[in-house]
Design an enzyme around this catalytic site. Structure first.
Site: not given
Ligand SMILES: Cc1cc2nc3c(=O)[nH]c(=O)nc-3n(C[C@H](O)[C@H](O)[C@H](O)COP(=O)(O)OP(=O)(O)OC[C@H]3O[C@@H](n4cnc5c(N)ncnc54)[C@H](O)[C@@H]3O)c2cc1C
Length: 541
Positions: A149, A487
């Site tokens: 999202d 999760r």
């Molecule tokens: C209103 C709202 C809606 C949302 N909707 C969704 C949705 O539809 N679907 C969904 O999936 N999520 C959703 N989220 C959750 C989140 O915002 C997303 O999943 C987002 O993409 C995760 O952040 P990121 O991709 O920056 O991952 P990161 O924060 O960078 O990574 C997540 C975790 O993975 C591990 N990690 C990351 N990178 C590495 C690496 N290179 N090597 C080893 N370990 C690593 C770490 O433990 C890290 O904390 C939502 C959140 C909010 C607030």
């Protein structure tokens, strides 16, 4: 703060080694910089339990990541890798183990390859969904991305945390649709999995397994390495899209509805289904609220009478079709025929229709952009008459339940009862978090997730404590029914992992043995999903 057990001299030496590895300007130690890595949605915000970061370091290449990991080993510094660090609701960018140094990979943001004939991409961790989409659009490549999202995160970070999206079949499950990894191991060695392990292979993004044991899963929701490249299968841009909604009259019609929709989905006829409860339109009516909220909920007869009296369906399900124009039209006709035969009284409504590619103006008007693989942040327009004061954040409670109507009805009953004693306002205003109209999300291809968001406030620790207690209670109740979370934020990971307890926690014990073998100093991601290194294993939170 210093990492626990590390003295000031050793930490200063480690910071000097990090600066040598990545350049002084990319090692962050000031309070302002370090505060950026706090989890803005932390249920323990400002309390002693809040996870803190001691410093952050931002490499720009895999060689720099290696040097950081080697230095961390030399000085025994706990490190915590993130990609874009936007994991809000599931921990943000804060580590499980307070005092860790965040290894922030958002400057490693190269799109290495996108192939729109063989439909795959290879990406670095700092490539955001917006970056990736822009790359594809600018080059007019005929592939879609599948995004969550909010488009603020990254394909790599999201997939590694088992994140999910909105388009077709397995593409929505982002780790499932990945293909091959490059990982800096805790010793600093670089490993490539799948076909990436073969130096001359050109099939990294095409074939998952290579040969021998498949180990990619070890690097998701874990702490076994730092992922520096990742392949993904991509959805070929379809010619057309259309949606249509089926409405069914009675409560128990949910059972054949889910079975039929499953058959359509698992045979590749539809993309993500979206279940709805039209009776929610009556939720401001005090009599309806009382009926829905009474102990045990309404009987089937009361539920059906309410729907009939208001000329509303008991349930709806929006179906989405992707493919050639003739195929999506024929698929919708087939779905109607099949659902009419299975559920007496089913009715249908045509939905949206598109042909691709869309112009920029057409894209702007798409109501739910992730269903067409368009990243955006529109979800955050959350202020509404129903919800005039949105919360400052939330944590998710996200248990998996079987993909059946029977399971939905049972989970509604169990969680509605569980919520009776819980004194916490709901995230979107209105009634209790769970009730007879609650429906699961359908992001996963082969299971439902019966998710709710629970509000948190940076101003109200008492509310946070009530949410914390409520979620822990739901975790236990869910586990008693075999409904495990997919999760969860660090504040709950230890307890959630404990519910996966078959054979005296054999799975966790195996994961710990692997952790000890490949990360003997226990430097990466201590405590992530309950996996603590040996020297910290007595910790319980
Ligand atoms: C209103 C709202 C809606 C949302 N909707 C969704 C949705 O539809 N679907 C969904 O999936 N999520 C959703 N989220 C959750 C989140 O915002 C997303 O999943 C987002 O993409 C995760 O952040 P990121 O991709 O920056 O991952 P990161 O924060 O960078 O990574 C997540 C975790 O993975 C591990 N990690 C990351 N990178 C590495 C690496 N290179 N090597 C080893 N370990 C690593 C770490 O433990 C890290 O904390 C939502 C959140 C909010 C607030």
């Amino acid at each position: 703060m210093l990492p626990p057990g590390v003295d000031g001299t050793a930490f200063a030496a480690a910071l000097a080694a990090f600066k040598e590895a990545v350049g002084a300007e990319r090692v962050y130690t000031s309070d302002e910089d370090v505060a950026l890595y706090r989890d803005a949605y932390d249920v323990q915000w400002g309390l002693p339990g809040e996870r803190q970061v001691s410093a952050a370091v931002a490499p720009t290449s895999v060689e720099q990541v290696q040097k950081v990991v080697i230095a961390a080993n030399r000085y025994q510094i706990p490190i915590y890798p993130i990609s874009t660090g936007m994991n809000l609701g599931y921990g943000g960018s804060s580590p499980n183990y307070s005092g860790s140094v965040v290894v922030d990979l958002k400057l490693m943001n190269r799109v290495i390859e996108v192939d729109d004939k063989r439909h795959f991409a290879i990406l670095e961790p700092g490539v955001s969904y917006f970056d990736f989409y822009r790359y594809v659009q600018e080059r007019k490549l005929k592939v879609w991305i599948d995004c969550p999202d909010p488009g603020w995160g990254s394909p790599v970070g999201n997939a590694l945390d088992h994140g999910v999206g909105y388009t077709f079949g397995g593409y929505r499950d982002h780790f499932y649709s990945h293909c091959g990894l490059e990982v800096v191991m805790p010793t600093g060695e670089i490993v490539r999995t799948g076909m990436g392990a073969m130096p001359r292979a050109e099939t990294w993004g095409e074939y998952h397994y290579g040969v021998g044991p498949y180990i990619d899963g070890l690097f998701s929701q874990s702490n076994m390495g730092v992922v520096t490249k990742m392949g993904f299968h991509l959805f070929p841009q379809p010619e057309a899209y259309r949606s249509g909604t089926v409405f069914v009259p009675k409560r128990l019609d949910l059972i054949p509805l889910v079975a039929e929709v499953n058959a359509l989905e698992h045979s590749g006829t539809i993309g993500q289904p979206d279940y709805g409860a039209p009776l929610r339109r009556l939720s401001m009516d005090p009599a309806v609220r009382a009926l829905m909220g009474k102990a045990g909920g309404p009987t089937d007869a009361e539920f059906d009478a309410l729907a009939a009296d208001h000329r509303l369906a008991a349930w709806s399900c929006q179906l989405q079709f992707y493919g050639a124009q003739g195929v999506v039209d024929a698929s919708w006709a087939y779905a109607k025929e099949r659902l009419s035969a299975a559920i007496p009284g089913a009715t249908f409504e045509d939905g949206l229709a598109y042909r691709f590619p869309l112009t920029r103006e057409e894209q702007q008007k798409v109501p739910h952009k992730p269903s067409l693989g368009i990243p955006n942040l529109e979800l955050f327009q959350s202020r509404s008459p129903m919800n005039p004061k949105p919360s400052e954040g939330h944590v998710w409670f996200s248990p998996l339940i079987p993909k059946s109507g029977e399971a939905i009805l049972e989970a509604q009953r169990v969680f509605a009862e569980a919520c009776r004693g819980i004194d916490v306002p709901t995230l979107f205003g209105g009634g209790p978090a769970y009730g007879p109209l609650s429906l699961p999300q359908t992001w996963m291809y082969r299971a439902f997730v019966f998710i709710t968001g629970w509000p948190i406030s940076r101003m109200d620790p008492q509310l946070n404590q009530r949410v914390y207690d409520a979620v822990l209670r739901l975790v236990q109740i869910g586990a008693e029914h075999g409904w495990g979370e997919y999760r969860t934020p660090p504040a709950f990971q230890q307890q959630v992992v404990q519910t996966y307890s078959y054979n005296d926690h054999a799975l966790l014990r195996l994961q710990e043995r692997i952790k000890d073998a490949i990360d003997p100093n226990g430097i990466i991601g201590a405590g992530r999903y309950g996996i603590w290194p040996k020297h910290l294993r007595d910790r319980k939170t």
